[in-house]
Design an enzyme around this catalytic site. Structure first.
Site, mmCIF file in Angstrom:
data_model
loop_
_atom_site.group_PDB
_atom_site.id
_atom_site.type_symbol
_atom_site.label_atom_id
_atom_site.label_comp_id
_atom_site.label_asym_id
_atom_site.label_seq_id
_atom_site.Cartn_x
_atom_site.Cartn_y
_atom_site.Cartn_z
ATOM 1 N N ASP A 130 -42.739 -6.701 75.677
ATOM 2 C CA ASP A 130 -42.896 -5.248 75.810
ATOM 3 C C ASP A 130 -42.119 -4.553 74.702
ATOM 4 O O ASP A 130 -41.111 -5.076 74.219
ATOM 5 C CB ASP A 130 -42.303 -4.774 77.150
ATOM 6 C CG ASP A 130 -43.218 -5.054 78.333
ATOM 7 O OD1 ASP A 130 -44.412 -5.305 78.130
ATOM 8 O OD2 ASP A 130 -42.702 -5.013 79.472
ATOM 9 N N GLN A 161 -46.636 0.958 69.589
ATOM 10 C CA GLN A 161 -46.764 2.278 70.248
ATOM 11 C C GLN A 161 -47.303 3.309 69.254
ATOM 12 O O GLN A 161 -46.672 3.576 68.231
ATOM 13 C CB GLN A 161 -45.384 2.728 70.733
ATOM 14 C CG GLN A 161 -44.748 1.795 71.753
ATOM 15 C CD GLN A 161 -43.221 1.840 71.696
ATOM 16 O OE1 GLN A 161 -42.636 1.861 70.620
ATOM 17 N NE2 GLN A 161 -42.584 1.849 72.862
ATOM 18 N N ARG A 182 -50.641 -5.722 71.853
ATOM 19 C CA ARG A 182 -51.068 -4.757 72.866
ATOM 20 C C ARG A 182 -50.770 -3.376 72.266
ATOM 21 O O ARG A 182 -49.639 -3.129 71.833
ATOM 22 C CB ARG A 182 -50.274 -4.930 74.162
ATOM 23 C CG ARG A 182 -50.537 -3.800 75.165
ATOM 24 C CD ARG A 182 -49.412 -3.643 76.178
ATOM 25 N NE ARG A 182 -49.307 -4.779 77.064
ATOM 26 C CZ ARG A 182 -48.165 -5.109 77.675
ATOM 27 N NH1 ARG A 182 -47.058 -4.421 77.482
ATOM 28 N NH2 ARG A 182 -48.123 -6.158 78.467
ATOM 29 N N LYS A 185 -49.594 4.001 73.960
ATOM 30 C CA LYS A 185 -49.163 5.257 73.322
ATOM 31 C C LYS A 185 -47.643 5.308 73.180
ATOM 32 O O LYS A 185 -47.131 5.878 72.230
ATOM 33 C CB LYS A 185 -49.650 6.454 74.142
ATOM 34 C CG LYS A 185 -51.158 6.643 74.072
ATOM 35 C CD LYS A 185 -51.584 7.954 74.709
ATOM 36 C CE LYS A 185 -53.092 8.041 74.783
ATOM 37 N NZ LYS A 185 -53.552 9.260 75.475
ATOM 38 N N GLY A 186 -46.922 4.729 74.143
ATOM 39 C CA GLY A 186 -45.455 4.774 74.107
ATOM 40 C C GLY A 186 -44.925 5.621 75.242
ATOM 41 O O GLY A 186 -45.444 6.703 75.506
ATOM 42 N N ALA A 187 -43.887 5.120 75.914
ATOM 43 C CA ALA A 187 -43.447 5.739 77.169
ATOM 44 C C ALA A 187 -42.031 6.307 77.130
ATOM 45 O O ALA A 187 -41.536 6.759 78.144
ATOM 46 C CB ALA A 187 -43.537 4.704 78.291
ATOM 47 N N ARG A 286 -40.607 6.743 84.518
ATOM 48 C CA ARG A 286 -41.504 6.869 83.357
ATOM 49 C C ARG A 286 -42.933 7.178 83.809
ATOM 50 O O ARG A 286 -43.658 7.917 83.164
ATOM 51 C CB ARG A 286 -41.458 5.600 82.494
ATOM 52 C CG ARG A 286 -40.185 5.513 81.651
ATOM 53 C CD ARG A 286 -40.349 4.560 80.489
ATOM 54 N NE ARG A 286 -40.488 3.188 80.926
ATOM 55 C CZ ARG A 286 -39.469 2.409 81.246
ATOM 56 N NH1 ARG A 286 -38.225 2.861 81.153
ATOM 57 N NH2 ARG A 286 -39.662 1.175 81.639
HETATM 58 C C1 LIG Z 1 -50.822 -2.434 80.265
HETATM 59 C C2 LIG Z 1 -49.841 -1.428 79.751
HETATM 60 C C3 LIG Z 1 -48.686 -1.865 79.164
HETATM 61 C C4 LIG Z 1 -47.772 -0.952 78.632
HETATM 62 N N1 LIG Z 1 -46.660 -1.408 77.969
HETATM 63 C C5 LIG Z 1 -45.839 -0.514 77.364
HETATM 64 C C6 LIG Z 1 -44.763 -0.933 76.532
HETATM 65 O O1 LIG Z 1 -44.528 -2.126 76.319
HETATM 66 N N2 LIG Z 1 -43.986 0.028 75.966
HETATM 67 C C7 LIG Z 1 -44.215 1.378 76.148
HETATM 68 O O2 LIG Z 1 -43.493 2.206 75.579
HETATM 69 N N3 LIG Z 1 -45.215 1.784 76.956
HETATM 70 C C8 LIG Z 1 -46.021 0.889 77.556
HETATM 71 N N4 LIG Z 1 -47.068 1.347 78.335
HETATM 72 C C9 LIG Z 1 -47.131 2.780 78.739
HETATM 73 C C10 LIG Z 1 -47.877 3.618 77.734
HETATM 74 O O3 LIG Z 1 -47.130 3.699 76.546
HETATM 75 C C11 LIG Z 1 -48.138 5.037 78.269
HETATM 76 O O4 LIG Z 1 -46.926 5.657 78.577
HETATM 77 C C12 LIG Z 1 -49.024 5.082 79.510
HETATM 78 O O5 LIG Z 1 -50.003 4.096 79.478
HETATM 79 C C13 LIG Z 1 -49.729 6.436 79.626
HETATM 80 O O6 LIG Z 1 -50.524 6.654 78.495
HETATM 81 P P1 LIG Z 1 -52.141 6.617 78.493
HETATM 82 O O7 LIG Z 1 -52.541 5.814 77.311
HETATM 83 O O8 LIG Z 1 -52.653 6.145 79.769
HETATM 84 O O9 LIG Z 1 -52.568 8.089 78.141
HETATM 85 P P2 LIG Z 1 -52.161 9.515 78.726
HETATM 86 O O10 LIG Z 1 -52.695 10.490 77.722
HETATM 87 O O11 LIG Z 1 -50.714 9.574 79.091
HETATM 88 O O12 LIG Z 1 -52.997 9.581 80.040
HETATM 89 C C14 LIG Z 1 -54.411 9.602 80.063
HETATM 90 C C15 LIG Z 1 -54.865 9.827 81.494
HETATM 91 O O13 LIG Z 1 -54.544 8.633 82.242
HETATM 92 C C16 LIG Z 1 -54.069 8.957 83.517
HETATM 93 N N5 LIG Z 1 -52.681 8.463 83.686
HETATM 94 C C17 LIG Z 1 -51.830 8.088 82.712
HETATM 95 N N6 LIG Z 1 -50.668 7.651 83.214
HETATM 96 C C18 LIG Z 1 -50.776 7.789 84.551
HETATM 97 C C19 LIG Z 1 -49.906 7.501 85.632
HETATM 98 N N7 LIG Z 1 -48.678 7.032 85.454
HETATM 99 N N8 LIG Z 1 -50.364 7.744 86.900
HETATM 100 C C20 LIG Z 1 -51.598 8.234 87.107
HETATM 101 N N9 LIG Z 1 -52.465 8.506 86.122
HETATM 102 C C21 LIG Z 1 -52.067 8.287 84.861
HETATM 103 C C22 LIG Z 1 -54.119 10.455 83.652
HETATM 104 O O14 LIG Z 1 -55.332 10.826 84.279
HETATM 105 C C23 LIG Z 1 -54.132 10.950 82.228
HETATM 106 O O15 LIG Z 1 -54.780 12.165 82.095
HETATM 107 C C24 LIG Z 1 -48.026 0.440 78.799
HETATM 108 C C25 LIG Z 1 -49.199 0.884 79.383
HETATM 109 C C26 LIG Z 1 -50.113 -0.020 79.843
HETATM 110 C C27 LIG Z 1 -51.395 0.484 80.436
#
Ligand SMILES: Cc1cc2nc3c(=O)[nH]c(=O)nc-3n(C[C@H](O)[C@H](O)[C@H](O)COP(=O)(O)OP(=O)(O)OC[C@H]3O[C@@H](n4cnc5c(N)ncnc54)[C@H](O)[C@@H]3O)c2cc1C
Length: 312
Positions: A130, A161, A182, A185-187, A286
């Site tokens: 991750d 990210q 993978r 977007k980044g969290a 997060r």
């Molecule tokens: C498999 C996986 C692994 C990941 N690993 C990492 C990592 O190693 N490091 C890191 O920094 N981040 C990681 N992330 C988190 C990622 O960076 C984002 O913060 C997270 O996925 C939200 O972004 P999004 O791409 O879904 O888009 P967004 O623009 O945030 O969301 C798009 C839409 O998705 C839905 N949505 C998004 N998040 C949620 C939620 N929590 N609950 C309900 N609905 C939601 C909403 O409807 C939103 O409008 C990971 C995410 C996934 C899916």
């Protein structure tokens, strides 16, 4: 604003001590976390399998404070790989390097990661590293490229990210060395000196990186719940004759189950990230930061509980 508050709270371990045994917080956690033990996590994996979805298991726990804690976390991951193998579960694992002692010593972290990766290699399994906040990006990528990937090229991959300015350059580097990526977007809460503050720029960067990985990458994981981006991935794959078995979509446990099922029905591959363990608090903060509706869900439950108590 709300996002910043939750990302700040994610780092506050004292608050976690306070909410750790709170029933409401736990019931909210159940939505996004597959229980506190490997057994509850494997039950979740079995349910995903019934929906034809694969998994990546994440033992929740971020920075460790001493060598003993880091070794224990490493041993826990080896045991998880054993259990996955015994049960023939359709899952790999996701690991954070700070949980494997990166802040204590890089050599310690590498020693622990080698133990995990050796076991993964024995089983033909896969370990995803991750990506954490930007203060770890360079160290994580250096450690991956120099000290882990050369020995286990089939068994280890990274996360990039798109909110970071450097994302596309890192994608190009990963493609050059044929590493599995993978893309997310980044969290984390990042300064404007390293990351795009605006969603539209993060999304544009995501799409640019995704196109490059789909065309030239090694089985990329497209990790997002963003429907616009998913639609673009499908369109781009069709336009460029990229078969659905050359990449996979990835989503988080408990998020957009409808969309997960829809993609499976359409013939795409889907992997769900399944976090479990006692250290669920920063992970949950997060997820709250990502979506205001999750806060409404939590406060709605709180309200229902208060009304229920008054009636009793
Ligand atoms: C498999 C996986 C692994 C990941 N690993 C990492 C990592 O190693 N490091 C890191 O920094 N981040 C990681 N992330 C988190 C990622 O960076 C984002 O913060 C997270 O996925 C939200 O972004 P999004 O791409 O879904 O888009 P967004 O623009 O945030 O969301 C798009 C839409 O998705 C839905 N949505 C998004 N998040 C949620 C939620 N929590 N609950 C309900 N609905 C939601 C909403 O409807 C939103 O409008 C990971 C995410 C996934 C899916």
């Amino acid at each position: 604003m709300l996002r910043s508050v939750f990302l700040f709270l994610a780092g506050q371990q004292q608050i976690f001590k306070f909410v750790r045994n709170n029933r409401l917080a736990k019931s909210f956690a159940d939505r996004f976390v597959a229980g506190e033990t490997v057994d509850t996590a494997l039950t979740a994996v079995a349910k995903l399998k019934a929906r034809r979805i694969t998994a990546s298991l994440d033992l929740l726990g971020e920075s460790v404070h001493n060598e003993a804690e880091a070794n224990a976390a490493g041993e826990a991951y080896v045991a998880i790989l054993d259990r996955i193998h015994e049960q023939k579960a359709d899952a790999n694992v996701s690991v954070k390097l700070t949980a494997m002692g990166l802040d204590i010593s890089e050599d310690l972290c590498v020693t622990i990661m080698h133990k995990i990766l050796e076991r993964a290699r024995d089983y033909g399994s896969f370990v995803r590293i991750d990506m954490e906040s930007s203060e770890y990006t360079q160290r994580t990528l250096d450690l991956f490229e120099r000290r882990l990937y050369p020995a286990y090229p089939r068994n280890v991959g990274i996360v990039l990210q798109s909110y970071l300015f450097r994302a596309f350059a890192d994608v190009e580097r990963a493609i050059l060395i044929k590493a599995r990526v993978r893309l997310c977007k980044g969290a984390y809460k990042e300064p404007e000196t390293v990351a795009y503050p605006d969603k539209k720029d993060v999304d544009a960067s995501y799409i640019r990186c995704m196109h490059e990985l789909m065309l030239h990458g090694n089985y990329p994981g497209i990790a997002t719940h963003d429907e616009t981006i998913i639609t673009e991935a499908k369109r781009f794959a069709k336009a460029n004759d990229i078969a659905p078995d050359r990449y996979e979509f990835q989503m988080l446990y408990g998020v957009r189950r409808d969309l997960q099922d829809e993609l499976i029905r359409e013939g795409y591959r889907m992997r769900v990230y399944v976090p479990f363990g006692t250290q669920w608090y920063p992970y949950l903060m997060r997820r709250l930061a990502e979506r205001p509706a999750n806060v409404a869900f939590l406060t709605g439950n709180l309200f229902k509980e208060m009304v229920g108590k008054r009636r009793r």
